[in-house]
Design an enzyme around this catalytic site. Structure first.
Site, mmCIF file in Angstrom:
data_model
loop_
_atom_site.group_PDB
_atom_site.id
_atom_site.type_symbol
_atom_site.label_atom_id
_atom_site.label_comp_id
_atom_site.label_asym_id
_atom_site.label_seq_id
_atom_site.Cartn_x
_atom_site.Cartn_y
_atom_site.Cartn_z
ATOM 1 N N ASN A 60 70.199 -51.694 30.750
ATOM 2 C CA ASN A 60 68.785 -51.572 31.105
ATOM 3 C C ASN A 60 68.057 -52.694 30.359
ATOM 4 O OD1 ASN A 60 66.158 -50.850 31.563
ATOM 5 N ND2 ASN A 60 66.222 -48.943 30.398
ATOM 6 N N LYS A 117 65.061 -53.636 30.642
ATOM 7 C CA LYS A 117 63.637 -53.356 30.427
ATOM 8 C C LYS A 117 62.811 -54.610 30.781
ATOM 9 C CE LYS A 117 65.041 -49.898 27.135
ATOM 10 N NZ LYS A 117 64.792 -49.118 25.943
ATOM 11 N N HIS A 136 62.981 -42.874 33.080
ATOM 12 C CA HIS A 136 63.244 -43.334 31.719
ATOM 13 C C HIS A 136 62.117 -42.840 30.811
ATOM 14 C CE1 HIS A 136 63.745 -45.905 28.251
ATOM 15 N NE2 HIS A 136 64.993 -46.081 28.652
ATOM 16 N N GLU A 146 60.457 -44.204 28.630
ATOM 17 C CA GLU A 146 59.313 -45.133 28.526
ATOM 18 C C GLU A 146 58.381 -44.979 29.731
ATOM 19 O OE1 GLU A 146 61.743 -48.591 27.909
ATOM 20 O OE2 GLU A 146 62.328 -47.767 25.967
ATOM 21 N N GLU A 202 69.338 -39.397 27.376
ATOM 22 C CA GLU A 202 68.864 -40.362 26.391
ATOM 23 C C GLU A 202 67.877 -39.696 25.440
ATOM 24 O OE1 GLU A 202 69.269 -44.629 27.992
ATOM 25 O OE2 GLU A 202 67.329 -43.887 28.614
ATOM 26 N N GLY A 232 66.293 -47.405 21.031
ATOM 27 C CA GLY A 232 65.739 -48.578 20.365
ATOM 28 C C GLY A 232 65.524 -48.389 18.869
ATOM 29 N N SER A 243 70.719 -46.467 21.556
ATOM 30 C CA SER A 243 71.377 -47.268 20.523
ATOM 31 C C SER A 243 72.901 -47.325 20.668
ATOM 32 C CB SER A 243 70.983 -46.770 19.128
ATOM 33 O OG SER A 243 69.582 -46.925 18.939
#
Ligand code: PGA
Length: 256
Positions: free
Chosen positions: A9, A11, A96, A98, A168, A174, A214
């Site tokens: 991904n 991003k 996701h 985010e 996730e 991250g 991660s």
């Protein structure tokens, strides 16, 4: 035997030239492994090139990172499923954390996006996962199950079988903090049982469930060796061939 997948991904990273260079390095090194796939989730500017580049390597597929739930219309800045499939994109990352956090995407909206993607012939990579405070309060299983129930469990079985799930945990994205292999396995098992409960055992066994948060070359093998972890959705480490290629490699080595 369910499909095992190493998905990147990207991003909002990689300009045009950087993206081409990275994809080229990955595609040329990705060797055919039966039962495994590499997916590159790239920004829109790369999609058409990537589909063409990957075309020569059937092990590599391309994903968009979002789509709109409507087929067309006055939705400035959005992209439709039909636009994505018109250039040969097969996968789309949906939900996701985010997107859920920064763009207020709700379970209800995501269920519409999942419908639109499937109706248009795409395969969604549907993300779920809890925030740290939810885990600390001990209701992470209930929270994630609710995301699945509201987001994708309304699908008919044949459609559900097109979905890839990515677990996730937000606290691992991250941050450099990875879920332990045991924590990942526990959640993946719970998800698989929830699928069996909603559909049936065979459907649960066929569903690919990825872990994200991660994932790095140093922890991928141990995570992917868990019986219910069928690969990874990788952010930071997918931005360099030196770190993504060993993760792809770990997937075939850890085959269960
Ligand atoms: P990360 O991101 O690997 O950088 O933690 C994973 C993701 O957000 O999909």
């Amino acid at each position: 035997m369910r499909l095992r997948i190493a998905a990147g991904n990207w991003k909002m990273n990689m300009d045009y030239d950087e993206g081409r260079e990275l994809a080229h390095a990955i595609i040329k090194e990705t060797k055919p492994q039966p039962g495994t796939l590499t997916i590159l989730g790239t920004p829109y500017i790369h999609l058409k090139d990537m589909v063409e580049m990957a075309g020569r390597n059937s092990e590599v597929k391309i994903a968009a990172q979002n789509c709109h739930q409507e087929a067309s219309g006055a939705f400035t800045g959005e992209i439709s499923v039909g636009m994505l499939t018109s250039i040969g994109v097969e996968y789309v990352i949906l939900g996701h954390s985010e997107r859920r956090q920064y763009f207020r995407e709700s379970n209800e909206l995501l269920s519409k996006k999942a419908d639109a993607a499937i109706k248009g012939g795409m395969k969604p990579i549907f993300c779920c996962g809890e925030a740290l405070e939810i885990r600390n309060e001990g209701w992470h299983e209930r929270y994630v199950k609710n995301q699945l129930v509201k987001g994708i469990f309304h699908l008919e079985k044949d459609d559900f079988l097109k979905v890839i799930i990515a677990y996730e945990p937000i606290w691992a994205i991250g941050t450099g903090v990875t879920a332990s292999p045991e924590q990942a396995q526990e959640m993946h098992r719970m998800i698989r049982l929830a699928i069996a409960e909603r559909y049936d055992e065979a459907t649960a066994e066929q569903t690919t469930i990825l872990y994200g948060g991660s994932v790095k070359p140093g922890n991928a093998r141990e995570l992917f060796a868990q019986p219910d972890v069928d690969g990874g959705l990788v952010g930071g480490a997918s931005l360099k061939a030196e770190s993504f290629l060993p993760i792809i490699e770990a997937l075939s080595q850890s085959r269960v």
